[in-house]
Each structure stands twice: as C-alpha cells, then as structure tokens.
Enzyme design. Structure first.
Site, PDB file in Angstrom:
ATOM      1  N   TYR A 143       0.801  -1.215  -0.034  1.00 31.19           N
ATOM      2  CA  TYR A 143      -0.044  -0.040  -0.046  1.00 31.19           C
ATOM      3  C   TYR A 143       0.882   1.327   0.063  1.00 31.19           C
ATOM      4  O   TYR A 143       1.620   1.244   0.743  1.00 31.19           O
ATOM      5  CB  TYR A 143      -0.860   0.007   1.033  1.00 31.19           C
ATOM      6  CG  TYR A 143      -1.696   1.303   1.471  1.00 31.19           C
ATOM      7  CD1 TYR A 143      -2.760   1.512   0.307  1.00 31.19           C
ATOM      8  CD2 TYR A 143      -1.521   2.034   2.381  1.00 31.19           C
ATOM      9  CE1 TYR A 143      -3.685   2.530   0.629  1.00 31.19           C
ATOM     10  CE2 TYR A 143      -2.388   3.199   2.733  1.00 31.19           C
ATOM     11  CZ  TYR A 143      -3.331   3.281   1.526  1.00 31.19           C
ATOM     12  OH  TYR A 143      -4.102   4.699   1.609  1.00 31.19           O
ATOM     13  N   ASP A 238       9.349   3.124  -0.398  1.00 30.11           N
ATOM     14  CA  ASP A 238       8.269   3.697   0.410  1.00 30.11           C
ATOM     15  C   ASP A 238       8.611   3.219   1.936  1.00 30.11           C
ATOM     16  O   ASP A 238       8.117   2.176   2.502  1.00 30.11           O
ATOM     17  CB  ASP A 238       6.970   3.133  -0.155  1.00 30.11           C
ATOM     18  CG  ASP A 238       5.663   4.022   0.863  1.00 30.11           C
ATOM     19  OD1 ASP A 238       6.078   4.529   1.847  1.00 30.11           O
ATOM     20  OD2 ASP A 238       4.548   3.771   0.359  1.00 30.11           O
ATOM     21  N   LYS A 266       4.413   8.786   9.067  1.00 32.31           N
ATOM     22  CA  LYS A 266       4.137   8.043  10.166  1.00 32.31           C
ATOM     23  C   LYS A 266       5.096   8.805  11.340  1.00 32.31           C
ATOM     24  O   LYS A 266       4.822   9.761  12.030  1.00 32.31           O
ATOM     25  CB  LYS A 266       3.909   6.676  10.239  1.00 32.31           C
ATOM     26  CG  LYS A 266       2.894   6.255   9.183  1.00 32.31           C
ATOM     27  CD  LYS A 266       2.438   4.737   9.198  1.00 32.31           C
ATOM     28  CE  LYS A 266       1.408   4.755   8.447  1.00 32.31           C
ATOM     29  NZ  LYS A 266       1.414   4.019   7.235  1.00 32.31           N
TER      30      LYS A 266
HETATM   31  C1  PLP Z   1       0.625   4.626   5.811  1.00 34.49           C
HETATM   32  C2  PLP Z   1       1.126   4.426   4.565  1.00 34.49           C
HETATM   33  C3  PLP Z   1       1.116   5.273   3.618  1.00 34.49           C
HETATM   34  C4  PLP Z   1       0.079   6.332   3.353  1.00 34.49           C
HETATM   35  O1  PLP Z   1       0.439   7.402   4.399  1.00 34.49           O
HETATM   36  P1  PLP Z   1      -0.963   8.170   4.954  1.00 34.49           P
HETATM   37  O2  PLP Z   1      -0.211   9.477   5.733  1.00 34.49           O
HETATM   38  O3  PLP Z   1      -2.017   7.428   5.332  1.00 34.49           O
HETATM   39  O4  PLP Z   1      -1.457   8.886   3.612  1.00 34.49           O
HETATM   40  C5  PLP Z   1       1.808   5.079   2.243  1.00 34.49           C
HETATM   41  N1  PLP Z   1       2.632   4.134   2.458  1.00 34.49           N
HETATM   42  C6  PLP Z   1       3.006   3.176   3.563  1.00 34.49           C
HETATM   43  C7  PLP Z   1       4.010   2.152   3.224  1.00 34.49           C
HETATM   44  C8  PLP Z   1       1.877   3.319   4.538  1.00 34.49           C
HETATM   45  O5  PLP Z   1       2.355   2.402   5.577  1.00 34.49           O
END
Ligand code: PLP
Length: 430
Positions: A143, A238, A266
């Site tokens: 994701y 990511d 995060k």
């Molecule tokens: C949480 C997450 C996102 C999205 O971040 P948001 O702040 O919710 O938009 C993208 N990539 C990874 C790997 C994530 O865990």
C-alpha cells in the site's frame, strides 16, 4: 457494554461514509462496531466507555514513543505559545530536514508534505518527470497511499495490465501500473525484460507492512537495485511505515540498499500529520521552485507537526532505544508463537524490529498470496478475545502491529497471557 461507542457510531454513520474517516477503522474485518477512544497514555488507550487497552496499533505506527510522551507534549506546548501555522518558512522545518538527511544518506534533499499519500504521489511524479517514462511497477499487497496510480493490484501474470482496484481510477492511468508478486525474483526479471527501458519507477515497501508484516527475501532488494540501475528506472523505497521504525535509518539502513527516492511519514510526525519525500539532489532539484515539477502544500512543514517529529527523533537517537524496541517485540512475538503452539493453533509470526504480524496460517508468509492463506475468521475471533482482555491489536489480519518505547515487560507479559487464553478459546472452536 460499549454504550457510548455504539451511540457515537450510530450518529457517525449518518454523517460520514461508513461512519469513519479512514476505512479500516470501521472494524468491518473483525465484526462489531468500532471503539471510540477518549485518551491515550504511554502504551494505553482508554475508550469513551472507560475501558483501557494495551495499544499495539499506535495510530498505525507513528507513536513509537507511545501516547503523550511528556517531552513531546512539552515541546508542543512551547510551539503553541508562538502560533500554529504561518504559511512561511520556519526554523523547525530546516532542523527536521537536517535530521532526516543525516539519518538517510540517500536523501540529499527532502521536501516535507502532510501525509504518506502525498509523499508517494509526489515521488512518482518526480520519477516520471526525470525519466520521461509513464509506466511504474509496484507489488501486490503493498500500500502506498490512495493516489490514483498506486491504487492498483493486478491479477497474476507478469505482463498483466493493471485493473483499477477502485472505481474512479481512470483505466488509462491504471494501465500504466504493472503489478508483481512481492519477493518473486523470476517475475521481476521477466517484467524488466518485457518492459525493457520503459519503467519510470519501481515503488515498494522494503519491509511490507500493509499485507501484514512481510520481510524481503534474501537478495530481492539487491536484485531490484541492480535491475533498476541498469535500466535507468527510479527505485522508490516507500518507508512511510518502516522509516525510523525498523531502525533509525529505516529499511535502507537495515538491508544496506540505497534507493533513488524515499518516502517517509508516520514516525517523522510523532503523531501529527507529516510526510516527506526525498532522494538524489539531481532528482529533487526538479521539484518547484528549483525545477518544473509542481508540488505544494498550505500546511507543509507546519511548526507543530514538525516539532512533534523532531522531538520524537531526538528521543529515538538516545542510546538503547532500538535495542529496547527489538527486545520487547522479540519477547512478544516469541511468546505469541509459543502460546499458539501450546494451544495447537497454526500461526506464522513475521517480525522485523518493532513491527510484526501474527498470521493464522501454517504456511510461510512471503507475499500477498501466502498472506491470503490466513484464516481471517480465526483472526477476528482472536482479535475480539484480546479486546475483551484489554489488548488492542490492529482490527485486520493484514496489518502490522507495533510496539513502542512506552511498553513495558509487564505489558508484554500481560499481552502474552491474554493471547494464550484467546488461543485456547480458538482451539476449543469458539
Ligand atoms: C500509511 C502508509 C502510507 C500512506 O500514508 P498516509 O499518511 O496514510 O497517507 C503510504 N505508504 C505506506 C507504506 C504506509 O504504511
């Protein structure tokens, strides 16, 4: 029992789609109504009905220090004296950029944004601009936020054209996203043959969190680095979840791979909304105003958010922080596994640092297909049994759980005991 939560949710469902502001909060995967939280303190959450839980969701990862860390609260109170947002340059954003680039040598320049979704969307735009190519490659089960190009998960088959996972994603865009099974080296080689010199970027979670915790197979990241380098494809890690989580320097430090671009989020916001993307200067200098790739944000670099992140990183740099996270989470993961074995419940526990997932499957979980062998009904029963014993796990089988520096050995022991009782119930077929 949870009267106030139920009442709030009833009202919310009239006001918001599904009653929530982010889908997985709705508890659809585990049944029952969501719980409304009123307060956090250290490793614990207290709901509006006065029940307290040991929290292993931690706002889905950001709260690596636990809730309301006193030093973070104090730093935030200091910013409140000066204002909440100026829409101008401020000193704290320079400091956060400095801390991030020091910790991640692959980030020569960084741009702060407000969410992980913004970070990944922007990184893709840079990669497409820099290469003059449109196609991107991602992995099934990873994701990367809800940007159009990334909401795609193809069926099997290397050259399968992407189908939009979500209505509203234009087919023309989805077709530019090629999807492969994570950890599948043969499929990777084949994709780079079929789409030779056509891929703008490969984006991945170097340790996946979003199909549950799935580490990279031996050699997978290395081969990906070689293939992308050979064909001028931008490699995007990511690390929105793994950054400052699996180690201070993220997965790229842990596995010693240098991506071209990295996205963060995060933990760098310490519980407030911050995201970031960055990488090679030659790529990032294409971003406006130094270059033509447009990306902007009214609240980007917000002083409150940046200050929470800075203080969080400062505390994480203190000696022993990651050793403590590792030790606590190892004890927890091993405790869960041994209790499951004892109760004869088949599980697989994947863990990297302080992120882990307990999969209800006897099979090794290495990709989305194997993750899907999990018995989600069993997970739901387990989740509810834990909840009833004061332990809050992610309300889905396909999410990573997290441990914070606020968790204690006693919290972990209490959790293992609660899990043991939950496994015993499962074994009795309840
Ligand atoms: C949480 C997450 C996102 C999205 O971040 P948001 O702040 O919710 O938009 C993208 N990539 C990874 C790997 C994530 O865990």
């Amino acid at each position: 029992m949870a009267a106030r939560s139920q009442e709030l949710f009833r009202k919310a469902t009239r006001l918001m789609p599904g009653g929530v502001n982010s889908p997985v909060r709705a508890f659809r995967a585990v049944g029952g109504d969501p719980i409304y939280m009123a307060r956090g303190e250290g490793p614990r959450l207290t709901d509006v009905d006065g029940r307290t839980f040991i929290d292993y969701v931690l706002s889905w990862g950001p709260l690596i220090l636990g809730h309301r860390h006193p030093e973070v609260m104090e730093a935030l109170a200091g910013v409140m004296e000066t204002g909440t947002s100026f829409g101008t340059c401020t000193p704290a954003e320079v400091e956060l950029a400095e801390r991030i680039t020091e910790a991640y040598p692959s980030l020569e320049r960084v741009r702060l944004v407000n969410s992980g979704t913004e970070a990944t969307m922007s990184a893709l735009r840079v990669a497409r601009a820099a290469t003059g190519r449109d196609k991107i490659l991602k992995f099934e089960g990873c994701y990367h936020g809800h940007g159009d190009s990334l909401l795609v998960k193809a069926g099997s088959g290397v050259a399968t054209l992407g189908l939009p996972d979500s209505p509203g994603v234009p087919r023309a865009l989805a077709e530019l996203t090629i999807t492969l099974a994570f950890n599948d080296l043969a499929a990777l080689e084949e994709a780079f043959r079929v789409h030779r010199n056509e891929l703008a970027a490969v984006i991945l979670e170097p340790v996946v969190g979003n199909m549950g915790c799935v580490p990279p197979a031996e050699g997978f990241l290395e081969r990906l680095r070689n293939l992308t380098a050979e064909q001028g494809t931008i490699l995007i890690f990511d690390e929105v979840m793994t950054g400052f989580r699996v180690s201070y320097g993220g997965a790229q430090e842990l596995y010693k791979i240098r991506p071209d671009l990295t996205t963060l989020g995060k933990v760098i916001g310490g519980g407030l909304p911050v995201g970031a993307y960055g990488g090679k200067a030659s790529l990032m200098d294409q971003v406006a105003p130094s270059g033509p790739v447009y990306q902007a944000g009214t609240l980007s670099g917000n002083p409150l958010a940046v200050t929470a992140g800075l203080k969080t990183l400062e505390i994480l740099r203190r000696p022993g922080a990651y050793e403590k996270l590792e030790a606590l989470t190892r004890t927890l993961a091993e405790g869960l596994r041994s209790r499951a074995v004892h109760a004869e419940v088949a599980v697989t526990v994947n863990r990297v640092g302080s992120m882990f997932t307990l999969f209800f499957t006897p099979h090794a979980v290495t990709d989305y297909t194997s993750a899907k062998t999990s018995d989600t009904a069993r997970f739901a029963t387990f989740f509810r049994a834990l909840l009833g014993r004061g332990v809050y796990f992610p309300p889905s089988q396909f999410e990573a759980a997290f441990v914070s520096l606020a968790h204690s050995d006693e919290d972990v022991a209490q959790t293992i005991k609660a899990a043991g009782e939950a496994f015993a119930r499962l074994a009795r077929g309840k």
